[in-house]
Design a protein around this motif. Structure first.
Motif, PDB file in Angstrom:
ATOM      1  N   ALA A  86       1.303  -9.727   8.001  1.00  0.00           N
ATOM      2  CA  ALA A  86       2.384  -8.915   7.429  1.00  0.00           C
ATOM      3  C   ALA A  86       1.827  -8.077   6.296  1.00  0.00           C
ATOM      4  O   ALA A  86       0.878  -8.472   5.608  1.00  0.00           O
ATOM      5  N   VAL A  87       2.431  -6.917   6.120  1.00  0.00           N
ATOM      6  CA  VAL A  87       2.239  -6.080   4.943  1.00  0.00           C
ATOM      7  C   VAL A  87       3.609  -5.923   4.310  1.00  0.00           C
ATOM      8  O   VAL A  87       4.615  -5.796   5.019  1.00  0.00           O
ATOM      9  N   ARG A  88       3.676  -5.951   3.005  1.00  0.00           N
ATOM     10  CA  ARG A  88       4.963  -5.869   2.320  1.00  0.00           C
ATOM     11  C   ARG A  88       5.727  -4.626   2.774  1.00  0.00           C
ATOM     12  O   ARG A  88       5.228  -3.515   2.726  1.00  0.00           O
ATOM     13  N   GLY A  89       6.954  -4.856   3.251  1.00  0.00           N
ATOM     14  CA  GLY A  89       7.802  -3.769   3.711  1.00  0.00           C
ATOM     15  C   GLY A  89       7.544  -3.318   5.130  1.00  0.00           C
ATOM     16  O   GLY A  89       8.228  -2.419   5.636  1.00  0.00           O
ATOM     17  N   GLY A  90       6.589  -3.947   5.821  1.00  0.00           N
ATOM     18  CA  GLY A  90       6.221  -3.491   7.159  1.00  0.00           C
ATOM     19  C   GLY A  90       6.555  -4.454   8.272  1.00  0.00           C
ATOM     20  O   GLY A  90       6.117  -4.267   9.409  1.00  0.00           O
ATOM     21  N   GLY A  91       7.322  -5.517   7.982  1.00  0.00           N
ATOM     22  CA  GLY A  91       7.643  -6.496   8.999  1.00  0.00           C
ATOM     23  C   GLY A  91       6.521  -7.498   9.193  1.00  0.00           C
ATOM     24  O   GLY A  91       5.448  -7.391   8.593  1.00  0.00           O
TER      25      GLY A  91
ATOM     26  N   GLU B 180      -3.088  -9.854  -3.204  1.00  0.00           N
ATOM     27  CA  GLU B 180      -2.101  -9.509  -4.222  1.00  0.00           C
ATOM     28  C   GLU B 180      -2.529  -8.224  -4.926  1.00  0.00           C
ATOM     29  O   GLU B 180      -3.714  -8.011  -5.187  1.00  0.00           O
ATOM     30  N   GLN B 181      -1.544  -7.398  -5.231  1.00  0.00           N
ATOM     31  CA  GLN B 181      -1.783  -6.227  -6.060  1.00  0.00           C
ATOM     32  C   GLN B 181      -0.891  -6.335  -7.283  1.00  0.00           C
ATOM     33  O   GLN B 181       0.338  -6.406  -7.152  1.00  0.00           O
ATOM     34  N   ASP B 182      -1.489  -6.367  -8.450  1.00  0.00           N
ATOM     35  CA  ASP B 182      -0.748  -6.496  -9.705  1.00  0.00           C
ATOM     36  C   ASP B 182       0.226  -7.681  -9.659  1.00  0.00           C
ATOM     37  O   ASP B 182       1.360  -7.597 -10.111  1.00  0.00           O
ATOM     38  N   GLY B 183      -0.239  -8.782  -9.069  1.00  0.00           N
ATOM     39  CA  GLY B 183       0.519 -10.022  -9.069  1.00  0.00           C
ATOM     40  C   GLY B 183       1.511 -10.192  -7.942  1.00  0.00           C
ATOM     41  O   GLY B 183       2.139 -11.256  -7.822  1.00  0.00           O
TER      42      GLY B 183
ATOM     43  N   THR C 264     -11.534  -6.407 -11.507  1.00  0.00           N
ATOM     44  CA  THR C 264     -11.110  -5.274 -12.335  1.00  0.00           C
ATOM     45  C   THR C 264     -10.246  -4.270 -11.591  1.00  0.00           C
ATOM     46  O   THR C 264      -9.817  -3.274 -12.170  1.00  0.00           O
ATOM     47  N   SER C 265      -9.974  -4.511 -10.317  1.00  0.00           N
ATOM     48  CA  SER C 265      -9.276  -3.517  -9.488  1.00  0.00           C
ATOM     49  C   SER C 265      -7.768  -3.678  -9.468  1.00  0.00           C
ATOM     50  O   SER C 265      -7.059  -2.790  -8.973  1.00  0.00           O
ATOM     51  N   GLY C 266      -7.254  -4.811  -9.953  1.00  0.00           N
ATOM     52  CA  GLY C 266      -5.831  -5.097  -9.814  1.00  0.00           C
ATOM     53  C   GLY C 266      -5.484  -5.827  -8.534  1.00  0.00           C
ATOM     54  O   GLY C 266      -4.329  -6.181  -8.315  1.00  0.00           O
ATOM     55  N   VAL C 267      -6.481  -6.055  -7.672  1.00  0.00           N
ATOM     56  CA  VAL C 267      -6.287  -6.778  -6.410  1.00  0.00           C
ATOM     57  C   VAL C 267      -6.928  -8.153  -6.531  1.00  0.00           C
ATOM     58  O   VAL C 267      -8.058  -8.289  -7.018  1.00  0.00           O
ATOM     59  N   ARG C 268      -6.197  -9.168  -6.089  1.00  0.00           N
ATOM     60  CA  ARG C 268      -6.744 -10.521  -6.051  1.00  0.00           C
ATOM     61  C   ARG C 268      -6.488 -11.126  -4.681  1.00  0.00           C
ATOM     62  O   ARG C 268      -5.402 -10.998  -4.126  1.00  0.00           O
TER      63      ARG C 268
ATOM     64  N   THR D  63       3.488   2.787   5.150  1.00  0.00           N
ATOM     65  CA  THR D  63       2.686   1.731   4.538  1.00  0.00           C
ATOM     66  C   THR D  63       1.624   2.333   3.627  1.00  0.00           C
ATOM     67  O   THR D  63       0.962   3.311   3.980  1.00  0.00           O
ATOM     68  N   ASP D  64       1.465   1.756   2.465  1.00  0.00           N
ATOM     69  CA  ASP D  64       0.443   2.187   1.513  1.00  0.00           C
ATOM     70  C   ASP D  64      -0.934   2.036   2.173  1.00  0.00           C
ATOM     71  O   ASP D  64      -1.266   0.965   2.693  1.00  0.00           O
ATOM     72  N   PRO D  65      -1.761   3.078   2.170  1.00  0.00           N
ATOM     73  CA  PRO D  65      -3.092   2.968   2.795  1.00  0.00           C
ATOM     74  C   PRO D  65      -3.930   1.828   2.220  1.00  0.00           C
ATOM     75  O   PRO D  65      -4.713   1.207   2.947  1.00  0.00           O
ATOM     76  N   LEU D  66      -3.774   1.537   0.934  1.00  0.00           N
ATOM     77  CA  LEU D  66      -4.511   0.418   0.350  1.00  0.00           C
ATOM     78  C   LEU D  66      -4.087  -0.889   0.987  1.00  0.00           C
ATOM     79  O   LEU D  66      -4.928  -1.741   1.299  1.00  0.00           O
ATOM     80  N   HIS D  67      -2.782  -1.067   1.201  1.00  0.00           N
ATOM     81  CA  HIS D  67      -2.290  -2.307   1.794  1.00  0.00           C
ATOM     82  C   HIS D  67      -2.807  -2.457   3.227  1.00  0.00           C
ATOM     83  O   HIS D  67      -3.132  -3.572   3.656  1.00  0.00           O
TER      84      HIS D  67
END
Length: 270
Positions: free
Chosen positions: A131-136, A110-113, A80-84, A2-6
């Motif tokens: 949920a996190v994308r790709g993590g179940g 959301e990250q980049d939409g 400005t971060s790409g996260v909404r 999992t991406d640490p940001l996610h």
């Protein structure tokens, strides 16, 4: 991995949803009244919707000041971060107003939409879904610990339990009732819970075989859509389209396709 940001976004969403859920559960005034209306006189906002959104946005802005917001009760900004953050501070407001238990706090990042993390907190059930994308997809509740979610194996469509919702604009809800009347003889039954976020989580948890609704906004479905997909459900709208204001469908594979065909035949988006 999992991406640490996610993971960071999920943890912030969980904290915000938990705090907002506690505020709504424990702080509900006995004389709770309508503070404003939206699409029609029966599409209501309470003082608690507004208070919960303020709590959520303040917490997130403190942790991540460069992020954007899209909130049902007016929070808006590109960042400005790409996260909404896509926020429904109280999904199921009419249920909440009447003291019914089916309502939820829904927060997605959301990250980049693309939705990468989502949380739905259901305080009156004592349940939280994430949920996190790709993590179940996962849930905590009355059971011990955290459990993985999986949608139900597909039954024949005539044995499928499907939920839906109705708009607060009279002309639209009348049309929705006509579609539901045509569907009822073709299904096991139809449920109407009053919270899109809860219905999507119930698909993820195997409590429903499917769900559809016309008229949802991004904040209604962002977190629940991710949770349902990560639990193995299919989600979409009209054929070839993503879930949208025109039509949102979530169902176990094997139910999704025939349900989508029926809804297209019945012009459920109209």
């Amino acid at each position: 991995m999992t991406d640490p940001l996610h993971t960071e976004l999920l943890e912030i969403a969980q904290e915000a949803a938990r705090r907002a859920g506690a505020l709504l559960r424990d702080g509900r005034p006995a004389d709770l009244a309508v503070a404003a209306t939206k699409s029609s006189p029966i599409d209501v906002v309470t003082e608690m919707d507004i208070a919960a959104e303020k709590l959520i946005t303040t917490l997130i802005a403190d942790r991540r000041p460069d992020d954007g917001f899209l909130g049902e009760e007016g929070a808006s900004g590109d960042g400005t971060s790409g996260v909404r953050w896509v926020i429904d501070p109280l999904d199921g407001t009419v249920n909440y107003l009447y003291g019914l238990p089916t309502w939820a706090v829904s927060i997605a990042a959301e990250q980049d939409g693309e939705t990468v993390a989502g949380v739905v907190e259901i305080p009156m059930r004592g349940e939280s879904y994430h949920a996190v994308r790709g993590g179940g997809a996962w849930a905590t509740g009355a059971w011990e610990g955290t459990r993985a979610l999986a949608c139900r194996p597909a039954p024949p469509l005539d044995q499928a339990l499907v939920s839906t919702g109705f708009n607060y604009v009279t002309e639209v809800r009348t049309r929705q009732a006509e579609v539901a009347a045509r569907l009822v003889p073709l299904l096991r039954d139809i449920r109407r819970g009053g919270s899109a976020a809860v219905d999507l989580c119930d698909v993820a948890a195997g409590r429903l075989d499917g769900y559809y609704e016309r008229g949802l906004h991004p904040w209604d479905l962002a977190a629940g859509d991710l949770i349902a997909r990560e639990a193995g459900a299919l989600t979409g709208g009209r054929p070839g389209e993503r879930p949208s204001h025109a039509l949102t469908i979530a169902a176990t594979p094997g139910v999704f396709e025939p349900l989508q065909r029926l809804l297209e035949d019945f012009e459920a988006w109209r």
